[in-house]
Motif scaffolding. Structure first.
Motif, PDB file in Angstrom:
ATOM      1  N   LEU A   1      -1.738   8.594 -11.515  1.00 44.44           N
ATOM      2  CA  LEU A   1      -2.083   7.628 -10.354  1.00 44.44           C
ATOM      3  C   LEU A   1      -2.119   8.779  -9.392  1.00 44.44           C
ATOM      4  O   LEU A   1      -2.952   8.223  -8.272  1.00 44.44           O
ATOM      5  CB  LEU A   1      -0.731   6.696 -10.077  1.00 44.44           C
ATOM      6  CG  LEU A   1      -0.430   5.944 -11.513  1.00 44.44           C
ATOM      7  CD1 LEU A   1       0.902   5.195 -11.300  1.00 44.44           C
ATOM      8  CD2 LEU A   1      -1.333   4.696 -11.304  1.00 44.44           C
ATOM      9  N   GLU A   2      -1.516   9.852  -8.988  1.00 40.90           N
ATOM     10  CA  GLU A   2      -1.865  10.686  -8.063  1.00 40.90           C
ATOM     11  C   GLU A   2      -3.315  11.207  -8.141  1.00 40.90           C
ATOM     12  O   GLU A   2      -3.946  11.514  -7.057  1.00 40.90           O
ATOM     13  CB  GLU A   2      -0.611  11.835  -7.999  1.00 40.90           C
ATOM     14  CG  GLU A   2       0.572  11.330  -7.835  1.00 40.90           C
ATOM     15  CD  GLU A   2       0.568  10.885  -6.256  1.00 40.90           C
ATOM     16  OE1 GLU A   2      -0.207  11.540  -5.329  1.00 40.90           O
ATOM     17  OE2 GLU A   2       1.437   9.802  -6.105  1.00 40.90           O
TER      18      GLU A   2
ATOM     19  N   LYS B   1      -2.081  -2.239  -6.215  1.00 32.94           N
ATOM     20  CA  LYS B   1      -2.873  -1.040  -5.272  1.00 32.94           C
ATOM     21  C   LYS B   1      -2.452   0.363  -5.819  1.00 32.94           C
ATOM     22  O   LYS B   1      -3.256   0.955  -6.502  1.00 32.94           O
ATOM     23  CB  LYS B   1      -2.475  -0.978  -4.042  1.00 32.94           C
ATOM     24  CG  LYS B   1      -2.652  -2.454  -3.310  1.00 32.94           C
ATOM     25  CD  LYS B   1      -3.927  -3.213  -3.487  1.00 32.94           C
ATOM     26  CE  LYS B   1      -4.105  -4.569  -2.613  1.00 32.94           C
ATOM     27  NZ  LYS B   1      -5.302  -5.168  -2.831  1.00 32.94           N
ATOM     28  N   TYR B   2      -1.457   0.839  -5.552  1.00 31.56           N
ATOM     29  CA  TYR B   2      -1.033   2.180  -6.203  1.00 31.56           C
ATOM     30  C   TYR B   2      -1.016   2.323  -7.756  1.00 31.56           C
ATOM     31  O   TYR B   2      -1.551   3.417  -8.172  1.00 31.56           O
ATOM     32  CB  TYR B   2       0.261   2.679  -5.693  1.00 31.56           C
ATOM     33  CG  TYR B   2       0.612   3.983  -6.121  1.00 31.56           C
ATOM     34  CD1 TYR B   2       0.379   5.233  -5.775  1.00 31.56           C
ATOM     35  CD2 TYR B   2       1.835   4.000  -7.384  1.00 31.56           C
ATOM     36  CE1 TYR B   2       0.640   6.661  -6.078  1.00 31.56           C
ATOM     37  CE2 TYR B   2       1.826   5.233  -7.518  1.00 31.56           C
ATOM     38  CZ  TYR B   2       1.594   6.488  -7.188  1.00 31.56           C
ATOM     39  OH  TYR B   2       1.817   7.574  -7.678  1.00 31.56           O
TER      40      TYR B   2
ATOM     41  N   TYR C   1       0.849  -1.095  -0.158  1.00 34.63           N
ATOM     42  CA  TYR C   1       0.040   0.063  -0.066  1.00 34.63           C
ATOM     43  C   TYR C   1       0.839   1.195  -0.001  1.00 34.63           C
ATOM     44  O   TYR C   1       0.395   2.351   0.192  1.00 34.63           O
ATOM     45  CB  TYR C   1      -0.894   0.083   1.148  1.00 34.63           C
ATOM     46  CG  TYR C   1      -2.111  -1.088   0.961  1.00 34.63           C
ATOM     47  CD1 TYR C   1      -2.917  -0.890   0.083  1.00 34.63           C
ATOM     48  CD2 TYR C   1      -1.886  -2.295   1.828  1.00 34.63           C
ATOM     49  CE1 TYR C   1      -4.157  -1.952   0.159  1.00 34.63           C
ATOM     50  CE2 TYR C   1      -2.801  -3.491   1.893  1.00 34.63           C
ATOM     51  CZ  TYR C   1      -3.974  -3.087   0.928  1.00 34.63           C
ATOM     52  OH  TYR C   1      -4.583  -4.105   0.703  1.00 34.63           O
ATOM     53  N   HIS C   2       2.065   1.314  -0.208  1.00 33.26           N
ATOM     54  CA  HIS C   2       2.930   2.347  -0.281  1.00 33.26           C
ATOM     55  C   HIS C   2       2.387   3.355  -1.270  1.00 33.26           C
ATOM     56  O   HIS C   2       2.063   2.406  -2.592  1.00 33.26           O
ATOM     57  CB  HIS C   2       4.374   2.000  -0.500  1.00 33.26           C
ATOM     58  CG  HIS C   2       5.108   1.852   0.771  1.00 33.26           C
ATOM     59  ND1 HIS C   2       6.125   2.119   1.207  1.00 33.26           N
ATOM     60  CD2 HIS C   2       4.601   1.261   2.157  1.00 33.26           C
ATOM     61  CE1 HIS C   2       6.672   1.741   2.510  1.00 33.26           C
ATOM     62  NE2 HIS C   2       5.580   1.194   2.941  1.00 33.26           N
ATOM     63  N   GLY C   3       2.508   4.428  -1.266  1.00 28.70           N
ATOM     64  CA  GLY C   3       1.985   5.539  -2.283  1.00 28.70           C
ATOM     65  C   GLY C   3       0.471   6.021  -1.917  1.00 28.70           C
ATOM     66  O   GLY C   3       0.235   6.977  -2.587  1.00 28.70           O
ATOM     67  N   LEU C   4       0.112   5.038  -0.963  1.00 27.48           N
ATOM     68  CA  LEU C   4      -1.425   5.286  -0.702  1.00 27.48           C
ATOM     69  C   LEU C   4      -1.234   5.895   0.685  1.00 27.48           C
ATOM     70  O   LEU C   4      -1.609   5.259   1.784  1.00 27.48           O
ATOM     71  CB  LEU C   4      -2.324   4.166  -0.952  1.00 27.48           C
ATOM     72  CG  LEU C   4      -2.367   3.603  -2.137  1.00 27.48           C
ATOM     73  CD1 LEU C   4      -3.050   2.424  -2.128  1.00 27.48           C
ATOM     74  CD2 LEU C   4      -2.981   4.618  -3.176  1.00 27.48           C
TER      75      LEU C   4
ATOM     76  N   SER D   1      -2.768   0.576  -9.619  1.00 28.71           N
ATOM     77  CA  SER D   1      -4.112   0.267 -10.171  1.00 28.71           C
ATOM     78  C   SER D   1      -4.263  -0.854 -11.108  1.00 28.71           C
ATOM     79  O   SER D   1      -5.019  -0.825 -12.253  1.00 28.71           O
ATOM     80  CB  SER D   1      -4.948   1.393 -10.665  1.00 28.71           C
ATOM     81  OG  SER D   1      -6.218   1.259 -10.830  1.00 28.71           O
TER      82      SER D   1
ATOM     83  N   ILE E   1      -5.298   9.046  -6.171  1.00 34.96           N
ATOM     84  CA  ILE E   1      -5.127   9.462  -4.680  1.00 34.96           C
ATOM     85  C   ILE E   1      -6.100  10.325  -4.029  1.00 34.96           C
ATOM     86  O   ILE E   1      -6.509  10.368  -2.947  1.00 34.96           O
ATOM     87  CB  ILE E   1      -3.648   9.816  -4.204  1.00 34.96           C
ATOM     88  CG1 ILE E   1      -2.618   8.629  -4.779  1.00 34.96           C
ATOM     89  CG2 ILE E   1      -3.499   9.821  -2.623  1.00 34.96           C
ATOM     90  CD1 ILE E   1      -3.018   7.326  -4.267  1.00 34.96           C
TER      91      ILE E   1
END
Length: 381
Positions: free
Chosen positions: A275-276, A223-224, A196-199, A226, A279
């Motif tokens: 990707l951001e 996860k990050y 889950y790093h990045g989230l 997608s 978030i």
């Protein structure tokens, strides 16, 4: 070789949700931790290009390993040789690879409770002994250095997850450093699940690699990035015997990660702006949930520092989270995960929401469950 493991109850909830959907019901899927968005646009374009041009085969992309190594330098200030990165078919095989190549049958492995259901069951399937440490609100539902220092005898290993599933809590840098110090002193090998790093919604998420260079790191594109359905992850191992043994295991057990996914994953790593943007959606969804749930009587919630989960106490309404989630699904069309998956002791009084869906879906889910929870709360008084 057979080991007895428990079922993943959220899968049964999801199966029921799909049956209801086929029968014409409107269903909102908040039971699984998977992004509702697809792979980044450049990744999809690259996949189409490769499909038209290459037959593909067994392969491990050196460019992808280099790109992942560069990410460790950029995000954590840690130098990683690309050769230490083993590409896998997602994080689950990476976890199997780490456990099976480092530990012996019968070894005791510590982990937090609540924690990801597959940790406990994968350990059992590999004939390792899970040592579950109860972690409540006083610990922010996370392992601490003191937990590991107090274990007698010391376990052979520990699985650390930050951000964690099902809670979303993040271990602070000072605590990660303290955990690394205790493990170093007691000879405890560390496996750090960093999928889950990045989230993160509360600041930078440190890697265990910053404090324990010999830790084994599990991560994924699910996860990050997608890309859950693309089945692409990696295991980062220390150099030397650990790496050689892990490579021997992966070659025999799994061969290689999907070639198409590797091409797409490499392209996805250049899609940070897109990707951001995901978030930002998760952040808005998280706030909607945090604003709404206390009014429904769900006032005891783990701090969702990262990932995309809400771990909520429903002890005032039930002591059977599985039946509760089934009723919630049948009566509102909102699918959630029963806490008993993640904590076989206290989890019967918890549920997990995933807010990795679209914001309109979160808003609709809240509209549906508000009168349902209000009615349940009223009848429980």
């Amino acid at each position: 070789m057979r080991a007895e493991i428990e079922p993943f109850h959220a899968i049964a909830i999801s199966r029921l949700a799909h049956q209801l959907k086929m029968a014409g019901r409107s269903i909102i899927h908040m039971e699984f931790g998977q992004p509702s968005t697809g792979a980044p646009s450049k990744a999809l374009a690259k996949a189409h290009e490769i499909l038209d041009q290459e037959a593909m085969g067994y392969w491990e992309s050196p460019l992808l390993r280099e790109k992942i190594a560069q990410r460790y330098q950029a995000l954590y200030g840690v130098t990683v040789e690309p050769e230490r990165i083993i590409l896998t078919c997602g994080a689950s095989p990476a976890l199997v690879l780490a456990l099976s190549s480092v530990f012996k049958p019968g070894d005791r492995i510590a982990l937090a409770r609540p924690g990801y259901v597959a940790y406990r069951n994968t350990l059992k399937a590999l004939h390792l002994e899970p040592v579950e440490i109860p972690c409540g609100p006083e610990d922010r539902f996370q392992l601490t250095a003191k937990h590991l220092a107090d274990l007698d005898p010391a376990p052979a290993g520990v699985i650390v997850a930050s951000p964690a599933n099902p809670t979303g809590t993040i271990i602070e840098p000072a605590e990660l450093e303290a955990i690394a110090k205790v493990c170093r002193g007691r000879g405890i090998r560390i496996i750090s699940d960093e999928i889950y790093h990045g989230l993160s919604y509360t600041g930078r998420t440190p890697s265990m690699l910053e404090f324990a260079p010999d830790a084994l790191i599990v991560n994924s594109f699910s996860k990050y990035f997608s890309m859950a359905g693309w089945r692409l992850g990696w295991l980062l191992t220390p150099p030397g015997e650990d790496l050689e043994r892990a490579r021997a295991y992966v070659g025999n057990l799994f061969l290689t990660a999907p070639s198409l996914a590797q091409h797409a994953g490499l392209a996805a790593m250049d899609c940070i702006d897109e990707l951001e943007g995901h978030i930002a959606v998760y952040r808005a969804n998280r706030q909607l949930m945090l604003d709404a749930l206390p009014a429904l009587g769900l006032k005891e919630i783990a701090p969702p520092d990262g990932a995309f989960y809400i771990w909520a106490n429903i002890a005032h309404l039930t002591d059977d989270s599985l039946a509760f989630c089934e009723d919630l699904l049948r009566e509102t069309g909102v699918a959630t995960a029963p806490g008993v998956d993640f904590d076989p002791v206290e989890g019967k009084r918890f549920i997990r929401f995933s807010f990795a869906v679209s914001t309109p879906e979160v808003e609709e889910a809240l509209r549906r469950i508000t009168p349902w929870f209000e009615a349940r709360t009223a009848s429980a008084k």
